[in-house]
Motif scaffolding. Sequence first.
Motif, PDB file in Angstrom:
ATOM      1  N   SER A 112       0.838  -1.192   0.000  1.00 19.95           N
ATOM      2  CA  SER A 112       0.000   0.000   0.000  1.00 19.95           C
ATOM      3  C   SER A 112       0.879   1.251   0.000  1.00 19.95           C
ATOM      4  O   SER A 112       2.082   1.173   0.253  1.00 19.95           O
ATOM      5  CB  SER A 112      -0.914   0.001   1.232  1.00 19.95           C
ATOM      6  N   ASP A 119       0.667  -2.677   5.852  1.00 19.68           N
ATOM      7  CA  ASP A 119      -0.432  -3.054   4.969  1.00 19.68           C
ATOM      8  C   ASP A 119      -1.402  -3.997   5.674  1.00 19.68           C
ATOM      9  O   ASP A 119      -1.144  -4.475   6.777  1.00 19.68           O
ATOM     10  CB  ASP A 119       0.124  -3.786   3.734  1.00 19.68           C
ATOM     11  N   ALA A 136      -6.368  -4.290  -4.559  1.00 17.15           N
ATOM     12  CA  ALA A 136      -6.183  -3.246  -3.558  1.00 17.15           C
ATOM     13  C   ALA A 136      -6.935  -2.013  -4.022  1.00 17.15           C
ATOM     14  O   ALA A 136      -6.728  -1.529  -5.138  1.00 17.15           O
ATOM     15  CB  ALA A 136      -4.706  -2.938  -3.386  1.00 17.15           C
ATOM     16  N   THR A 138      -7.757   1.888  -3.431  1.00 18.42           N
ATOM     17  CA  THR A 138      -7.142   3.057  -2.806  1.00 18.42           C
ATOM     18  C   THR A 138      -8.145   3.829  -1.965  1.00 18.42           C
ATOM     19  O   THR A 138      -9.286   4.076  -2.390  1.00 18.42           O
ATOM     20  CB  THR A 138      -6.565   3.993  -3.877  1.00 18.42           C
ATOM     21  N   TYR A 140      -8.405   7.396  -0.666  1.00 17.52           N
ATOM     22  CA  TYR A 140      -7.784   8.705  -0.884  1.00 17.52           C
ATOM     23  C   TYR A 140      -8.187   9.662   0.237  1.00 17.52           C
ATOM     24  O   TYR A 140      -9.375   9.934   0.441  1.00 17.52           O
ATOM     25  CB  TYR A 140      -8.175   9.293  -2.235  1.00 17.52           C
ATOM     26  N   ARG A 152      -3.436   3.126   4.346  1.00 14.39           N
ATOM     27  CA  ARG A 152      -3.576   1.757   3.866  1.00 14.39           C
ATOM     28  C   ARG A 152      -4.702   1.635   2.828  1.00 14.39           C
ATOM     29  O   ARG A 152      -5.746   2.272   2.944  1.00 14.39           O
ATOM     30  CB  ARG A 152      -3.905   0.818   5.033  1.00 14.39           C
ATOM     31  N   ASP A 153      -4.481   0.769   1.839  1.00 16.00           N
ATOM     32  CA  ASP A 153      -5.539   0.424   0.900  1.00 16.00           C
ATOM     33  C   ASP A 153      -6.580  -0.452   1.587  1.00 16.00           C
ATOM     34  O   ASP A 153      -6.350  -1.026   2.655  1.00 16.00           O
ATOM     35  CB  ASP A 153      -4.963  -0.367  -0.285  1.00 16.00           C
ATOM     36  N   ASN A 171      -9.672  -4.006   6.185  1.00 17.79           N
ATOM     37  CA  ASN A 171      -9.400  -2.590   6.409  1.00 17.79           C
ATOM     38  C   ASN A 171      -8.425  -2.355   7.559  1.00 17.79           C
ATOM     39  O   ASN A 171      -8.346  -3.145   8.500  1.00 17.79           O
ATOM     40  CB  ASN A 171     -10.694  -1.862   6.786  1.00 17.79           C
TER      41      ASN A 171
END
Length: 328
Positions: A112, A119, A136, A138, A140, A152-153, A171
């Motif tokens: 990530s 991660d 994965a 993203t 943002y 983290r993704d 998550n």
Amino acid sequence: MEDTSAFAKAPTKKIKCAIGFYNLENLFDTKNDPAILDDDFTPGGFKEWNNYKFDKKIKKLSKVISKIGKGDTGTSPSLLGVAEVENKAVLQSLIKTDRLEDEGYDIIHYDSPDERGIDVGLLYKKKDFAVHKSEAITLYLETEEGDRDFTRDILYVQGNLLGTEVHILVNHWPSRRKGANETSQKRITAAKKNRKIIDNLVAQKPDARIIVMGDFNDGPHSESIKVHLAKTDFYNPMLYLGTRYEGSLNYNYEWFIFDQILFSNNFVRIYDNELLYERSDIYNDFYLTEYDGKYKGNPFRTYAGKKYLGGYSDHFPVYTILTATVKV
């Protein structure tokens, strides 16, 4: 669509399986990666992290994982979401330990953009779970100054668990380090991103079975979870686990249950259910805790600041037991 009447007539048996989530507390290797902020976890760094400490932590974590849900299922978890891992290599070291090598685990992991390089990932038993798709996604975020806040993704995995298709979101939401209220909007953004993924899945397949798990850095009653993520179409068993005296982590002498596993409502349907929710719990056996002193009962962690304690993690794992009806 599967012929459910044919399934009902076929010989079946019931199998219990465990699904867990575990924040592994900074599972770093000992090598310096110039692309991330991992200097503390090197032999010459602040933590004086070395191969002896890494191997000890790996062995301890493998013991924990081998026992999650075992009292119900007789074996280790079919699926285990993990957080705070530096890379795929540390997870490979974990599943190759003596306690886990014969369990047949494989790994789903993506690096990530998190600045510290930590991660999320998913361990799965190949005999229980067939992976169809993973990616994965993203998350943002922006700082107060409008710059990108790298985090983290979200790990998305689609696959077949003991004969039933499931969708899994793993998550690790932004921390409360700068204050719970000051950082709450970031976790609300993370919740909304998960909700968008869920809504898209359900739009394509209304009966999609969805599992959302992670270290949310918010409890079941927080706005991010209760308002934006776990709406009426989701069941959150962790609402009933956290108390003043028990949780998945302890901070400033207060228990929290930030580690959670949520299920779409079709897991709790009591009729014609080939993958039925049974119960959830915190795995907090005595050996996982501080034995004495002012932190007695807290998770026995690896470090307290710079001080090396040699424990497991600053979180307890959480898990859920499901009963699958499978064809013989």
